[in-house]
Design an enzyme around this catalytic site. Structure first.
Site, PDB file in Angstrom:
ATOM      1  N   GLY A  20      -8.531   4.419  -8.623  1.00  0.00           N
ATOM      2  CA  GLY A  20      -7.429   3.582  -9.062  1.00  0.00           C
ATOM      3  C   GLY A  20      -7.155   2.497  -8.040  1.00  0.00           C
ATOM      4  O   GLY A  20      -7.562   2.604  -6.881  1.00  0.00           O
ATOM      5  N   GLN A  43      -2.714  -4.077  -3.612  1.00  0.00           N
ATOM      6  CA  GLN A  43      -3.716  -3.624  -2.648  1.00  0.00           C
ATOM      7  C   GLN A  43      -4.757  -4.705  -2.362  1.00  0.00           C
ATOM      8  O   GLN A  43      -5.475  -4.625  -1.370  1.00  0.00           O
ATOM      9  CB  GLN A  43      -4.416  -2.351  -3.148  1.00  0.00           C
ATOM     10  CG  GLN A  43      -3.506  -1.121  -3.091  1.00  0.00           C
ATOM     11  CD  GLN A  43      -4.245   0.132  -3.540  1.00  0.00           C
ATOM     12  OE1 GLN A  43      -4.372   0.394  -4.725  1.00  0.00           O
ATOM     13  NE2 GLN A  43      -4.759   0.883  -2.578  1.00  0.00           N
ATOM     14  N   CYS A  93      -6.053   7.436  -0.467  1.00  0.00           N
ATOM     15  CA  CYS A  93      -5.774   6.081  -0.945  1.00  0.00           C
ATOM     16  C   CYS A  93      -6.729   5.099  -0.283  1.00  0.00           C
ATOM     17  O   CYS A  93      -7.009   5.209   0.910  1.00  0.00           O
ATOM     18  CB  CYS A  93      -4.322   5.737  -0.597  1.00  0.00           C
ATOM     19  SG  CYS A  93      -3.827   4.078  -1.087  1.00  0.00           S
ATOM     20  N   LEU A  94      -7.207   4.137  -1.059  1.00  0.00           N
ATOM     21  CA  LEU A  94      -8.117   3.125  -0.517  1.00  0.00           C
ATOM     22  C   LEU A  94      -7.460   2.301   0.593  1.00  0.00           C
ATOM     23  O   LEU A  94      -8.153   1.749   1.440  1.00  0.00           O
ATOM     24  CB  LEU A  94      -8.598   2.193  -1.640  1.00  0.00           C
ATOM     25  CG  LEU A  94      -9.541   2.825  -2.672  1.00  0.00           C
ATOM     26  CD1 LEU A  94      -9.732   1.886  -3.861  1.00  0.00           C
ATOM     27  CD2 LEU A  94     -10.888   3.173  -2.053  1.00  0.00           C
ATOM     28  N   HIS A 122       0.646   7.625  -8.602  1.00  0.00           N
ATOM     29  CA  HIS A 122       0.254   7.030  -7.312  1.00  0.00           C
ATOM     30  C   HIS A 122       0.198   5.501  -7.421  1.00  0.00           C
ATOM     31  O   HIS A 122       0.757   4.793  -6.578  1.00  0.00           O
ATOM     32  CB  HIS A 122      -1.114   7.624  -6.921  1.00  0.00           C
ATOM     33  CG  HIS A 122      -1.692   7.102  -5.643  1.00  0.00           C
ATOM     34  ND1 HIS A 122      -1.956   7.913  -4.558  1.00  0.00           N
ATOM     35  CD2 HIS A 122      -2.108   5.848  -5.287  1.00  0.00           C
ATOM     36  CE1 HIS A 122      -2.484   7.165  -3.582  1.00  0.00           C
ATOM     37  NE2 HIS A 122      -2.589   5.921  -3.999  1.00  0.00           N
ATOM     38  N   GLU A 123      -0.450   5.014  -8.489  1.00  0.00           N
ATOM     39  CA  GLU A 123      -0.592   3.554  -8.641  1.00  0.00           C
ATOM     40  C   GLU A 123       0.740   2.879  -8.952  1.00  0.00           C
ATOM     41  O   GLU A 123       1.028   1.789  -8.441  1.00  0.00           O
ATOM     42  CB  GLU A 123      -1.591   3.205  -9.751  1.00  0.00           C
ATOM     43  CG  GLU A 123      -3.012   3.665  -9.518  1.00  0.00           C
ATOM     44  CD  GLU A 123      -3.555   3.354  -8.136  1.00  0.00           C
ATOM     45  OE1 GLU A 123      -3.124   2.371  -7.506  1.00  0.00           O
ATOM     46  OE2 GLU A 123      -4.398   4.122  -7.682  1.00  0.00           O
ATOM     47  N   HIS A 135       2.630   2.321  -5.917  1.00  0.00           N
ATOM     48  CA  HIS A 135       2.153   1.149  -5.157  1.00  0.00           C
ATOM     49  C   HIS A 135       2.913  -0.107  -5.574  1.00  0.00           C
ATOM     50  O   HIS A 135       3.277  -0.935  -4.740  1.00  0.00           O
ATOM     51  CB  HIS A 135       0.662   0.898  -5.440  1.00  0.00           C
ATOM     52  CG  HIS A 135      -0.279   1.591  -4.493  1.00  0.00           C
ATOM     53  ND1 HIS A 135      -0.252   1.402  -3.142  1.00  0.00           N
ATOM     54  CD2 HIS A 135      -1.302   2.464  -4.724  1.00  0.00           C
ATOM     55  CE1 HIS A 135      -1.218   2.127  -2.566  1.00  0.00           C
ATOM     56  NE2 HIS A 135      -1.872   2.793  -3.511  1.00  0.00           N
TER      57      HIS A 135
END
Ligand code: NI
Length: 164
Positions: free
Chosen positions: A46, A51, A91-92, A133-134, A137
Site C-alpha cells: 500500500g 508518502q 511501512c515503506l 494504515h493508509e 497516513h
C-alpha cells in the site's frame, strides 16, 4: 514508468493532513500511476500520496500475492468499525522496522474510484489493516504512533510484500 522517491518518517510532509481531491484530472491520474509504480517497485502492499510528497487524499493498495489486484481509493473515509485485531505492520516510510498494532477487525469505507464515482467497501482481515494504515497516513499518522512504547522492532529487509 515513473517510480517516485518515498519520503521517510522524519519528513514533516508525512505529518501533514492531505486535502480532498475534487476531480480526477490528468495530474491525479498521473499521481495514481506513479503511486502504483512506486508501491510495486518497492514490493509494498500500500501507499498513500503524501508518502511521495503529494498532499492529496489518494491511496493505493494491493495485498495479492500475484501483485495484480490494484485498489485505488480517492478521499477514503472509514464510516463504521467493528471488533479488533492485533497484527504486525511495517511501512515503506519506516524501513527495517516493524511493530504490532491494534486495528479494527472489520471496517466500512466510503471513497471515490478512479472514475470519481462513489465506492463503498466492507472488508475485514488484512485488507482492513492495510486500509486503516493508509487512511491514517492521509491524516499524518504513522503506524509507529500506535505501537506501544518500546515495542517497535528492528528487522532484516523484508523479502515478501509487507510494507504498507
Ligand atoms: Ni505506511
Amino acid at each position: 514508468m515513473v517510480v517516485r522517491k518515498i519520503l521517510l518518517y522524519d519528513n514533516p510532509i508525512l505529518r501533514k493532513k492531505c486535502k480532498p481531491v475534487n476531480a480526477v484530472s490528468n495530474e491525479v491520474k498521473k499521481l495514481i500511476n506513479d503511486m502504483a509504480n512506486t508501491m510495486y517497485a518497492n514490493n509494498g502492499v500500500g501507499l498513500a500520496a503524501n508518502q511521495i510528497g503529494e498532499l492529496l487524499k489518494v491511496i493505493v493498495v494491493d495485498i495479492s500475492e500475484e501483485r495484480n489486484e490494484l485498489l485505488v481509493f480517492i478521499n477514503p473515509k472509514i464510516t463504521k468499525k467493528e471488533g479488533s485485531q492485533l497484527g504486525v505492520e511495517a511501512c515503506l516510510s519506516v524501513p527495517k522496522f516493524e511493530g504490532e498494532v491494534d486495528r479494527s477487525q472489520k471496517i466500512w469505507v466510503k471513497a471515490k474510484n478512479i472514475f470519481f464515482e462513489d465506492l463503498e467497501m466492507e472488508t475485514d482481515g488484512y485488507l482492513a489493516v492495510a486500509l486503516q494504515h493508509e487512511i491514517d497516513h492521509l491524516s499524518g499518522i504513522l503506524y509507529t504512533d500506535k505501537v506501544p512504547k518500546g515495542k517497535l522492532k528492528a528487522t532484516e529487509d523484508h523479502k515478501s510484500p509487507k510494507d504498507i
